[in-house]
Design an enzyme around this catalytic site. Structure first.
Site, PDB file in Angstrom:
ATOM      1  CG  HIS A 147      55.900 112.998  29.897  1.00 25.02           C
ATOM      2  ND1 HIS A 147      54.825 112.139  29.939  1.00 25.02           N
ATOM      3  CD2 HIS A 147      56.993 112.259  30.201  1.00 25.02           C
ATOM      4  CE1 HIS A 147      55.237 110.931  30.261  1.00 25.02           C
ATOM      5  NE2 HIS A 147      56.553 110.978  30.429  1.00 25.02           N
ATOM      6  CG  HIS A 149      56.613 105.473  26.666  1.00 25.81           C
ATOM      7  ND1 HIS A 149      57.537 106.030  27.538  1.00 25.81           N
ATOM      8  CD2 HIS A 149      55.855 104.657  27.428  1.00 25.81           C
ATOM      9  CE1 HIS A 149      57.341 105.566  28.754  1.00 25.81           C
ATOM     10  NE2 HIS A 149      56.331 104.726  28.720  1.00 25.81           N
TER      11      HIS A 149
END
Length: 405
Positions: A72, A114
């Protein structure tokens, strides 16, 4: 943007966990997995979702190991997220797939962050020349104040350096603040090509289009430039080593018209609505999308879903895991794979029944490590095909337990 918790004492035992994973990856060979490589066409062993257990050259995503461990934002538990350093460590630890979140610059380059708000993930606040660009915007219905990628050219963004997003939770990661710049997705593709040649196998990526409706209104829609890059680097085919993902189903439907690479629809809380649905006046919620009819609709243009872990096993009022839902079964019936998100080692992120935050317990405190292996066992027992994790080394050890069983 996630708020920054207070700085806490460093947790023990991290080097031990890293070393164990590195040894396991080395023993498994360059592929970093204990499962033998088998071509999908040659009858690879299958997981619950029909996903192959071996790497299988040219076999596509069905030939990935089961369960698949997805890093991730890279190995973001150990390095500042979305940096080449985080991606490289994830690959070196043996992660099967490396994730990138994509946002555009003012001149249309896709970079890996992100969020488009770079206040907490770069040193932009330390650059006086950009002070006047701090502004307030409404993004997908949320008001945010900071600095944003769409207000910077790529050349300007290259003058910034990446920093740890949650230094209070991960103070060790601040050691690497300023070491790497913000990478473009093209640089990541080039890195993946180099590493693939060196290792003799493809490096799998998992690329997300962030806030596509918001950016399309600015003339910076991400799908077309992403498709161009995928075609340029030969990752536009059905068996290409890349997943495409978005919280907006419309983005995946648009990409389905541009490339054949496998697509995953991300799903947040059951009561939420994808932002493109909000903009279009579509009343459906995520709860509607995870019904058999909703999953059948997703399967008409995508190959998988990425639900929040709470859609797989909901938590009770006490924060402990409850009874698994029927989502895994229903999605598999539609031929969809499931890559839920996100499992992390720290107590603060774990279900209450797997936290070690009591007095006298090693690793106590919100930022110490909990019984993450117990949490992995619970989630893997539902039959999910893979999982997103900030700590790919522990994910790989847990996945190896599943294969031994």
């Amino acid at each position: 943007m996630t708020s920054r918790p207070e700085k806490v004492e460093t947790r023990p035992g991290r080097r031990t966990v890293l070393g164990a994973a590195a040894i396991g990856a080395a023993a498994a060979g360059a592929g970093g997995t204990a499962a033998p490589a088998r071509a999908a066409a040659g009858g690879a062993a299958r997981g619950p979702g029909g996903q192959g257990r071996g790497r299988g050259g040219g076999g596509g995503y069905r030939a990935l190991p089961y369960p698949t461990v997805i890093a991730h934002r890279g190995a973001s538990g150990y390095r500042p997220e979305h940096t080449i350093g985080a991606y490289q460590l994830a690959l070196d630890l043996g992660a099967h797939v490396i994730e990138q979140d994509l946002v555009p610059t003012r001149d249309g380059h896709l970079v890996c962050r992100h969020e488009n708000d770079i206040t907490g993930t770069t040193d932009v606040a330390d650059h006086p020349r950009f002070a006047a660009r701090r502004t307030t915007k409404t993004i997908d219905g949320t008001t945010v104040t900071g600095w944003f990628t769409e207000d910077f050219t790529l050349a300007e963004l290259r003058t910034l350096r990446a920093t740890e997003r949650i230094p209070g939770v991960r103070p060790d990661n601040t050691l690497y603040d300023g070491r790497w710049r913000v990478p473009t997705f093209e640089e990541v593709l080039q890195w993946a090509e180099r590493e693939g040649r060196r290792r003799g196998r493809p490096v799998w990526l998992h690329a997300e289009t962030k806030h596509p409706t918001y950016f399309r209104k600015l003339g910076l829609g991400p799908e077309e430039p992403l498709a161009r890059l995928l075609r340029r680097y030969g990752r536009d085919r059905r068996d290409s080593p890349v997943f495409l993902q978005s919280f907006e189903p419309g983005s995946m439907r648009r990409l389905a018209e541009l490339v054949d690479a496998p697509r995953v629809v991300l799903l947040s809380g059951a009561s939420t609505r994808p932002w493109d649905f909000v903009e279009a006046g579509d009343p459906r919620t995520v709860a509607d999308l995870i019904t058999p009819a909703g999953l059948r609709w997703i399967a008409s243009y995508a190959q998988g879903i990425g639900p929040t872990l709470d859609l797989v096993i909901p938590k009770g009022p006490d924060g402990r895991l409850g009874t698994p839902t029927g989502l895994v079964r229903d999605a598999h019936r539609q031929g969809l794979i499931l890559h839920p998100y996100t499992l992390r080692n720290e107590n603060t992120f774990l279900p209450a029944d797997f936290r070690r935050d009591r007095d006298g317990v090693p690793g106590a405190g919100p930022n110490g490590y909990g019984d993450v292996f117990g949490a992995y066992r619970a989630y893997f027992a539902t039959g999910i095909d893979g999982i997103f994790t900030d700590h790919p080394d522990t994910g790989l050890l847990a996945a190896a337990d599943v294969r031994r069983d």
